[in-house]
Write a protein that holds these residues in place. Structure first.
Motif, PDB file in Angstrom:
ATOM      1  N   VAL A   1      11.394  59.777 -74.745  1.00  0.00           N
ATOM      2  CA  VAL A   1      11.872  59.035 -75.888  1.00  0.00           C
ATOM      3  C   VAL A   1      13.224  59.511 -76.515  1.00  0.00           C
ATOM      4  O   VAL A   1      13.480  60.638 -76.562  1.00  0.00           O
ATOM      5  CB  VAL A   1      10.875  58.840 -77.148  1.00  0.00           C
ATOM      6  CG1 VAL A   1      11.285  58.179 -78.279  1.00  0.00           C
ATOM      7  CG2 VAL A   1       9.484  58.486 -76.621  1.00  0.00           C
TER       8      VAL A   1
ATOM      9  N   GLN B   1      15.790  54.323 -82.376  1.00  0.00           N
ATOM     10  CA  GLN B   1      15.184  54.402 -81.136  1.00  0.00           C
ATOM     11  C   GLN B   1      15.915  53.506 -80.205  1.00  0.00           C
ATOM     12  O   GLN B   1      15.685  52.538 -80.336  1.00  0.00           O
ATOM     13  CB  GLN B   1      13.485  54.195 -81.120  1.00  0.00           C
ATOM     14  CG  GLN B   1      12.971  54.439 -79.795  1.00  0.00           C
ATOM     15  CD  GLN B   1      11.358  54.135 -79.748  1.00  0.00           C
ATOM     16  OE1 GLN B   1      10.959  53.142 -79.057  1.00  0.00           O
ATOM     17  NE2 GLN B   1      10.564  55.268 -80.480  1.00  0.00           N
TER      18      GLN B   1
ATOM     19  N   SER C   1      12.359  54.387 -74.790  1.00  0.00           N
ATOM     20  CA  SER C   1      10.811  54.732 -75.069  1.00  0.00           C
ATOM     21  C   SER C   1      10.056  54.358 -73.719  1.00  0.00           C
ATOM     22  O   SER C   1       9.550  53.441 -73.749  1.00  0.00           O
ATOM     23  CB  SER C   1      10.323  54.553 -76.173  1.00  0.00           C
ATOM     24  OG  SER C   1       8.751  54.894 -76.368  1.00  0.00           O
TER      25      SER C   1
ATOM     26  N   GLU D   1       1.603  56.746 -71.308  1.00  0.00           N
ATOM     27  CA  GLU D   1       2.455  55.993 -72.567  1.00  0.00           C
ATOM     28  C   GLU D   1       3.300  57.125 -73.216  1.00  0.00           C
ATOM     29  O   GLU D   1       2.685  58.149 -73.521  1.00  0.00           O
ATOM     30  CB  GLU D   1       1.470  55.460 -73.167  1.00  0.00           C
ATOM     31  CG  GLU D   1       0.617  54.406 -72.379  1.00  0.00           C
ATOM     32  CD  GLU D   1       1.406  53.040 -72.097  1.00  0.00           C
ATOM     33  OE1 GLU D   1       2.649  52.944 -72.514  1.00  0.00           O
ATOM     34  OE2 GLU D   1       0.850  52.420 -70.957  1.00  0.00           O
TER      35      GLU D   1
ATOM     36  N   SER E   1       3.284  57.114 -76.552  1.00  0.00           N
ATOM     37  CA  SER E   1       2.530  57.226 -77.429  1.00  0.00           C
ATOM     38  C   SER E   1       1.454  58.058 -77.282  1.00  0.00           C
ATOM     39  O   SER E   1       0.545  58.325 -78.438  1.00  0.00           O
ATOM     40  CB  SER E   1       2.228  55.994 -78.143  1.00  0.00           C
ATOM     41  OG  SER E   1       1.193  55.358 -77.186  1.00  0.00           O
TER      42      SER E   1
ATOM     43  N   HIS F   1      -1.297  61.316 -86.096  1.00  0.00           N
ATOM     44  CA  HIS F   1      -1.528  61.600 -84.805  1.00  0.00           C
ATOM     45  C   HIS F   1      -1.270  63.018 -83.992  1.00  0.00           C
ATOM     46  O   HIS F   1      -1.058  63.306 -83.109  1.00  0.00           O
ATOM     47  CB  HIS F   1      -0.904  60.415 -83.833  1.00  0.00           C
ATOM     48  CG  HIS F   1      -1.188  59.327 -84.423  1.00  0.00           C
ATOM     49  ND1 HIS F   1      -0.278  58.229 -84.637  1.00  0.00           N
ATOM     50  CD2 HIS F   1      -2.560  58.556 -84.440  1.00  0.00           C
ATOM     51  CE1 HIS F   1      -0.714  57.126 -84.986  1.00  0.00           C
ATOM     52  NE2 HIS F   1      -2.174  57.425 -84.987  1.00  0.00           N
TER      53      HIS F   1
ATOM     54  N   THR G   1      -6.540  60.363 -77.011  1.00  0.00           N
ATOM     55  CA  THR G   1      -5.335  59.898 -76.824  1.00  0.00           C
ATOM     56  C   THR G   1      -4.321  60.729 -76.063  1.00  0.00           C
ATOM     57  O   THR G   1      -3.174  60.714 -76.040  1.00  0.00           O
ATOM     58  CB  THR G   1      -4.920  60.197 -78.327  1.00  0.00           C
ATOM     59  OG1 THR G   1      -5.194  61.391 -78.906  1.00  0.00           O
ATOM     60  CG2 THR G   1      -5.567  58.915 -79.407  1.00  0.00           C
TER      61      THR G   1
ATOM     62  N   PRO H   1       2.322  62.956 -80.236  1.00  0.00           N
ATOM     63  CA  PRO H   1       2.869  62.055 -79.284  1.00  0.00           C
ATOM     64  C   PRO H   1       4.189  62.387 -78.976  1.00  0.00           C
ATOM     65  O   PRO H   1       4.875  62.575 -79.959  1.00  0.00           O
ATOM     66  CB  PRO H   1       2.712  60.504 -80.082  1.00  0.00           C
ATOM     67  CG  PRO H   1       1.482  61.297 -80.858  1.00  0.00           C
ATOM     68  CD  PRO H   1       1.665  62.631 -81.370  1.00  0.00           C
TER      69      PRO H   1
ATOM     70  N   ASN I   1       6.791  59.947 -78.561  1.00  0.00           N
ATOM     71  CA  ASN I   1       7.791  59.288 -79.561  1.00  0.00           C
ATOM     72  C   ASN I   1       7.768  59.581 -80.911  1.00  0.00           C
ATOM     73  O   ASN I   1       8.951  59.815 -81.369  1.00  0.00           O
ATOM     74  CB  ASN I   1       7.044  57.554 -79.572  1.00  0.00           C
ATOM     75  CG  ASN I   1       5.662  57.604 -79.902  1.00  0.00           C
ATOM     76  OD1 ASN I   1       5.168  58.637 -80.048  1.00  0.00           O
ATOM     77  ND2 ASN I   1       5.417  56.313 -80.139  1.00  0.00           N
ATOM     78  N   GLU I   2       6.765  60.399 -81.448  1.00  0.00           N
ATOM     79  CA  GLU I   2       6.757  60.728 -82.656  1.00  0.00           C
ATOM     80  C   GLU I   2       7.400  62.003 -82.850  1.00  0.00           C
ATOM     81  O   GLU I   2       8.083  62.585 -83.795  1.00  0.00           O
ATOM     82  CB  GLU I   2       5.419  60.946 -83.449  1.00  0.00           C
ATOM     83  CG  GLU I   2       4.578  59.536 -83.620  1.00  0.00           C
ATOM     84  CD  GLU I   2       3.084  59.648 -84.269  1.00  0.00           C
ATOM     85  OE1 GLU I   2       2.937  60.741 -84.845  1.00  0.00           O
ATOM     86  OE2 GLU I   2       2.404  58.687 -84.086  1.00  0.00           O
TER      87      GLU I   2
ATOM     88  N   ASP J   1      11.254  61.325 -82.936  1.00  0.00           N
ATOM     89  CA  ASP J   1      11.388  60.826 -84.315  1.00  0.00           C
ATOM     90  C   ASP J   1      11.528  61.735 -85.118  1.00  0.00           C
ATOM     91  O   ASP J   1      12.420  61.838 -86.311  1.00  0.00           O
ATOM     92  CB  ASP J   1      10.288  59.623 -84.658  1.00  0.00           C
ATOM     93  CG  ASP J   1      10.656  58.996 -85.954  1.00  0.00           C
ATOM     94  OD1 ASP J   1      11.949  58.974 -86.377  1.00  0.00           O
ATOM     95  OD2 ASP J   1       9.774  58.248 -86.495  1.00  0.00           O
TER      96      ASP J   1
END
Length: 368
Positions: A73, A80, A83, A98, A100, A251, A265, A295, A297-298, A301
């Motif tokens: 990501v 963004q 991703s 994924e 996420s 998460h 997850t 995750p 992506n998080e 970020d």
């Protein structure tokens, strides 16, 4: 269409399917080298056109090390721009990886622990030059035999700087072997405080404050100090004070030592070593050193918000049997996080290999 518009990419597998090199697996995670053969590696997600070179880098990396899957990501100027997930989260079901998915970030966790300690210092609940042993004693964590006399001089700042003299240490088996337990007059199983007491009983590798020795043991103790001083669990304090002010921590979680506690997850984790991905490490003890699962992506970020705008140059690696994580914030405000659910045993520095490949791709980008 504008080159800046996001485009959805889903490449379909063609040619002979990927194979696991070992005919017999002594445990689900032991796969040896995952061979993609002539098959296309599935890619799912979205990215702006200028970031397209990352596709080749990630797929090349999976082929190079024999990894089943991963994610990358990328953020640029606070937005963004890329991703995508690559390959498989589970080699048996061939479920896709994924961005996420919550993946182990191993030593990247140390940034969260360090940040939590700094908050306690800023709040006046800790002093950076404070000796650690009186604090640990309040929490019932003491050496189980006569300790190295230099241990009494170790400070909070020395733990943060990896200058405590404590050994690197992470494999719980080093501290809970039958021989060790017998020699110390203990009985199995050891609880968390006893394991830490064994660690504190070992001879220091250097005088405190003199030599930098990367120490997972030191950050394990910092995780315990956070609990003792704050009166909260390590996970709760870090979530509320480090993560939540930046991104939602819903998460994010600290993992345990048991395979049965792997959450839906998460991807599955793979290695060249039987059972090592789950049974060798007790993250409920070493959570401050490497226990977080986040995750991808998080994670990207979070760090692009912690280091916003231009001028930053910050790199973090996480490498653990079964998982590799790389995080980078560039001076031009481009930031990325990458995760892979595989590592080749204990020898190769797969995180450094991935980092170097990603940096080559980053240098080749024509940024808008």
């Amino acid at each position: 269409m504008s080159a800046l518009l996001l485009c959805l990419l889903a490449s379909l597998q063609t040619g002979p399917g990927p194979t696991i090199s070992k005919d017999k697996r002594t445990s689900p995670e032991e796969i040896g080298r995952f061979s993609w053969g002539d098959a296309s590696i599935p890619i799912q997600g979205e990215g702006q056109d200028f970031a397209a070179p990352y596709d080749k880098i990630m797929t090349n990396y999976l082929r190079k090390v024999g990894a089943p899957g991963g994610a990358l990501v990328v953020y640029y100027r606070g937005k963004q721009v890329y991703s995508k997930g690559f390959g498989y989260a589970d080699v048996d079901t061939q479920s896709l990886y994924e961005p996420s998915m919550a993946s182990r970030i191993s030593s990247v966790s140390k940034f969260l622990t360090q940040s939590a300690i700094k908050i306690l210092i800023e709040d006046g609940r800790l002093d950076k030059d404070e000796k650690i042993m009186p604090i640990l004693k309040k929490g019932g964590i003491v050496p189980l035999t006569q300790p190295d006399p230099r241990l009494k001089d170790v400070t909070i700042q020395q733990l943060l700087d990896h200058k405590s003299g404590l050994e690197a240490g992470l494999n719980i088996g080093d501290y809970t072997s039958a021989d060790t337990i017998k020699q110390m007059g203990l009985t199995q199983p050891l609880d968390a405080k006893q394991v830490l007491g064994v660690i504190l009983s070992r001879k220091l590798e250097a005088d405190p404050g003199k030599t930098e020795i990367y120490s997972n043991c030191g950050f394990a103790l910092l995780g315990q100090i956070i609990e003792i001083v704050s009166g909260q669990s390590y996970e709760t304090f870090v979530k509320e004070n480090v993560i939540a002010p930046v991104v939602k921590p819903d998460h994010w979680f600290v993992t345990t030592a048991s395979r049965t506690d792997k959450r839906p997850t998460e991807p599955d984790y793979y290695s060249t070593r039987s059972l090592a991905t789950w049974d060798a490490f007790h993250w409920n003890i070493f959570q401050g050193a490497g226990g977080w699962v986040v995750p991808t992506n998080e994670l990207a970020d979070f760090f692009q918000r912690v280091f916003p705008g231009e001028g930053w140059d910050y790199t973090l690696f996480g490498s653990y049997i079964g998982a590799v994580t790389v995080m980078k914030v560039h001076e031009n405000s481009l930031a990325y996080a990458a995760s892979v659910n595989y590592r080749r045993g204990n020898g190769p520095n797969d995180n450094e290999v991935l980092y170097n490949m990603l940096e080559e791709a980053t240098k080749s980008l024509t940024l808008p």
